[in-house]
Enzyme design. Structure first.
Site, short mmCIF file in Angstrom:
data_model
loop_
_atom_site.label_atom_id
_atom_site.label_comp_id
_atom_site.label_asym_id
_atom_site.label_seq_id
_atom_site.Cartn_x
_atom_site.Cartn_y
_atom_site.Cartn_z
N GLY A 13 0.83 -1.19 0.00
CA GLY A 13 0.00 0.00 0.00
C GLY A 13 0.87 1.25 0.00
N CYS A 14 0.33 2.33 0.50
CA CYS A 14 1.06 3.60 0.57
C CYS A 14 2.39 3.39 1.29
CB CYS A 14 0.22 4.64 1.29
SG CYS A 14 1.09 6.19 1.57
N PHE A 15 3.47 3.76 0.66
CA PHE A 15 4.78 3.45 1.23
C PHE A 15 5.12 4.23 2.48
CE2 PHE A 15 6.64 5.66 -2.83
CZ PHE A 15 6.20 6.91 -2.43
#
EC number: 1.8.4.11
Length: 160
Positions: A13-15
């Protein structure tokens, strides 16, 4: 501390939040957020967000294997996201948010495949684990403002 380090790559997902989780692990020496698994050389964040580059948002984890094992890092990976949602984590939708493990060598590949299979048979998830396991080819660091994004802002997580 030993002088030897190894590298692992995880997309969950969002890093920003994934990086924050790995930075808390004893034995992790460095993290770098970036892009991997796509077809475009040197993509920008804006390029990746279009979905046309096919890259995932990835965290490169440099770690000391004498302190933390690859298996331990996989446990952090599994706990930091929902590996049953295809191209989605929470409100973030797109191929860049897919669940993926990019292996650096055949040993990592075998361990990752065994770990994925174990996740699927433990009964922790109501749906099948869809995590992609692929070779770690080109990794492109994200822009500087993405590096340690949450830490720079005094945040521990980006979950709403």
């Amino acid at each position: 501390m030993t002088g030897t380090t190894e590298i692992a790559y995880f997309a969950a997902g969002c890093f920003w939040g994934v990086e924050a989780a790995f930075r808390q692990v004893r034995g992790v020496r460095e993290t770098v957020v970036g892009y991997q698994g796509g077809v475009t050389a040197n993509p920008t964040y804006e390029d990746v967000c279009t979905g046309r580059t096919q890259h995932a948002e990835v965290v490169k984890v440099v770690y000391d294997p004498a302190v933390v094992s690859y298996e331990d890092l996989l446990n952090v990976f599994w706990q930091s996201h929902d590996p049953t949602t295809l191209n989605r984590q929470g409100p973030d939708i797109g191929t860049q948010y897919r669940s993926a493990i990019f292996y650096a060598d055949e040993t990592q590949k075998r361990i990752a495949e065994d770990s994925k299979q174990a996740q699927g048979t433990r009964g922790l998830f109501r749906r099948p684990v869809v995590t992609e396991i692929s070779p770690a080819l080109d990794f492109y660091p994200a822009e500087d403002y993405h590096q340690q994004y949450l830490e720079k802002r005094g945040l521990a997580t980006c979950h709403i």
